[in-house]
Motif scaffolding. Structure first.
Motif, mmCIF file in Angstrom:
data_model
loop_
_atom_site.group_PDB
_atom_site.id
_atom_site.type_symbol
_atom_site.label_atom_id
_atom_site.label_comp_id
_atom_site.label_asym_id
_atom_site.label_seq_id
_atom_site.Cartn_x
_atom_site.Cartn_y
_atom_site.Cartn_z
ATOM 1 N N LEU A 118 0.862 -1.030 0.118
ATOM 2 C CA LEU A 118 -0.014 0.055 0.020
ATOM 3 C C LEU A 118 0.834 1.334 0.051
ATOM 4 N N GLN A 119 2.001 1.226 0.776
ATOM 5 C CA GLN A 119 2.754 2.538 0.770
ATOM 6 C C GLN A 119 3.293 2.674 -0.452
ATOM 7 N N PHE A 120 3.836 1.460 -1.241
ATOM 8 C CA PHE A 120 4.266 1.450 -2.620
ATOM 9 C C PHE A 120 3.460 2.585 -3.480
ATOM 10 N N LEU A 121 2.062 1.940 -3.318
ATOM 11 C CA LEU A 121 1.146 2.590 -4.394
ATOM 12 C C LEU A 121 0.809 4.047 -3.793
ATOM 13 N N VAL A 122 0.772 4.298 -2.686
ATOM 14 C CA VAL A 122 0.304 5.591 -2.132
ATOM 15 C C VAL A 122 1.294 6.647 -2.629
ATOM 16 N N ALA A 123 2.446 5.971 -2.777
ATOM 17 C CA ALA A 123 3.701 7.178 -3.083
ATOM 18 C C ALA A 123 3.611 7.855 -4.374
ATOM 19 N N SER A 124 2.669 7.209 -5.289
ATOM 20 C CA SER A 124 2.798 7.682 -6.581
ATOM 21 C C SER A 124 1.572 7.624 -7.190
ATOM 22 N N ALA A 125 0.894 8.730 -7.764
ATOM 23 C CA ALA A 125 -0.295 8.711 -8.311
ATOM 24 C C ALA A 125 -0.430 8.009 -9.656
ATOM 25 N N THR A 126 0.985 8.121 -10.341
ATOM 26 C CA THR A 126 1.204 7.379 -11.431
ATOM 27 C C THR A 126 0.969 5.983 -11.472
ATOM 28 N N ARG A 127 1.565 5.600 -10.486
ATOM 29 C CA ARG A 127 1.499 3.948 -10.151
ATOM 30 C C ARG A 127 0.247 3.443 -10.055
ATOM 31 N N VAL A 161 1.644 10.395 -19.705
ATOM 32 C CA VAL A 161 2.857 10.465 -19.169
ATOM 33 C C VAL A 161 3.942 9.999 -20.029
ATOM 34 N N SER A 162 5.265 10.300 -19.956
ATOM 35 C CA SER A 162 6.294 9.954 -20.533
ATOM 36 C C SER A 162 6.351 8.390 -20.627
ATOM 37 N N ARG A 163 6.931 7.933 -21.659
ATOM 38 C CA ARG A 163 7.442 6.287 -21.998
ATOM 39 C C ARG A 163 8.399 5.933 -20.676
ATOM 40 N N ARG A 164 9.351 6.842 -20.371
ATOM 41 C CA ARG A 164 10.090 6.631 -19.381
ATOM 42 C C ARG A 164 9.447 6.421 -18.055
ATOM 43 N N THR A 165 8.549 7.134 -17.452
ATOM 44 C CA THR A 165 7.830 7.172 -16.326
ATOM 45 C C THR A 165 7.074 5.863 -16.279
ATOM 46 N N ILE A 166 6.284 5.484 -17.513
ATOM 47 C CA ILE A 166 5.534 4.307 -17.871
ATOM 48 C C ILE A 166 6.475 3.138 -17.282
ATOM 49 N N THR A 167 7.803 3.063 -18.197
ATOM 50 C CA THR A 167 8.620 2.058 -18.093
ATOM 51 C C THR A 167 9.210 1.735 -16.706
ATOM 52 N N ARG A 168 9.462 2.907 -16.009
ATOM 53 C CA ARG A 168 9.985 2.714 -14.573
ATOM 54 C C ARG A 168 8.961 2.194 -13.655
ATOM 55 N N LEU A 183 6.498 0.171 -14.436
ATOM 56 C CA LEU A 183 6.178 -1.139 -14.918
ATOM 57 C C LEU A 183 7.405 -2.270 -14.610
ATOM 58 N N THR A 184 8.581 -1.665 -14.701
ATOM 59 C CA THR A 184 9.728 -2.359 -14.108
ATOM 60 C C THR A 184 9.656 -2.561 -12.315
ATOM 61 N N ALA A 185 9.266 -1.704 -11.789
ATOM 62 C CA ALA A 185 9.114 -1.851 -10.372
ATOM 63 C C ALA A 185 7.824 -2.891 -10.001
ATOM 64 N N PHE A 186 6.807 -2.722 -10.925
ATOM 65 C CA PHE A 186 5.726 -3.658 -10.626
ATOM 66 C C PHE A 186 6.082 -4.920 -10.933
ATOM 67 N N VAL A 191 3.115 -7.429 -12.156
ATOM 68 C CA VAL A 191 2.788 -7.761 -13.444
ATOM 69 C C VAL A 191 3.671 -8.715 -14.016
ATOM 70 N N HIS A 192 3.024 -9.351 -15.313
ATOM 71 C CA HIS A 192 3.916 -10.026 -16.082
ATOM 72 C C HIS A 192 4.158 -9.518 -17.536
ATOM 73 N N ALA A 193 5.033 -9.507 -18.216
ATOM 74 C CA ALA A 193 5.538 -8.971 -19.317
ATOM 75 C C ALA A 193 5.342 -9.996 -20.451
ATOM 76 N N SER A 194 4.852 -9.651 -21.637
ATOM 77 C CA SER A 194 4.450 -10.519 -22.602
ATOM 78 C C SER A 194 4.855 -9.864 -24.063
ATOM 79 N N THR A 195 4.776 -10.872 -25.051
ATOM 80 C CA THR A 195 4.982 -10.193 -26.242
ATOM 81 C C THR A 195 3.905 -9.165 -26.767
ATOM 82 N N ASP A 196 2.759 -9.196 -26.255
ATOM 83 C CA ASP A 196 1.606 -8.538 -26.350
ATOM 84 C C ASP A 196 1.212 -7.255 -25.407
#
Length: 82
Positions: free
Chosen positions: A7-16, A40-47, A49-52, A58-63
């Motif tokens: 919960l703390q991880f999520l509360v810390a970022s409106a983007t997350r 929002v920027s691709r970099r922000t999204i990528t950061r 998703l990497t943290a997720f 999350v699970h990354a797949s080809t699609d």
């Protein structure tokens, strides 16, 4: 990682929070779709998703990205707490 840590991880970022919400509402979503939907920027999204991925939300797949069972649980717990 305990429930409070999740919960703390999520509360810390409106983007997350917004990304998690979009992931919860869709079966699969791409970085480009998130970038457009959230304006929002691709970099922000990528950061975020990497943290997720590192936390097992999350699970990354080809699609694109999908929530895992843990990601769904965290979304539901966060939604109930807010």
């Amino acid at each position: 990682m305990g429930e409070v840590d999740h919960l703390q991880f999520l509360v810390a970022s409106a983007t997350r929070q917004a990304i998690l919400e979009r992931l919860y509402d869709t079966e699969v979503i791409t970085t480009a779709e998130l970038e457009t939907l959230l304006d929002v920027s691709r970099r922000t999204i990528t950061r975020a998703l990497t943290a997720f991925e590192q936390r097992g939300y999350v699970h990354a797949s080809t699609d694109g990205y999908r929530l895992t069972a843990l990601g769904e649980y965290c979304h539901e717990e966060f939604a109930a707490a807010t």
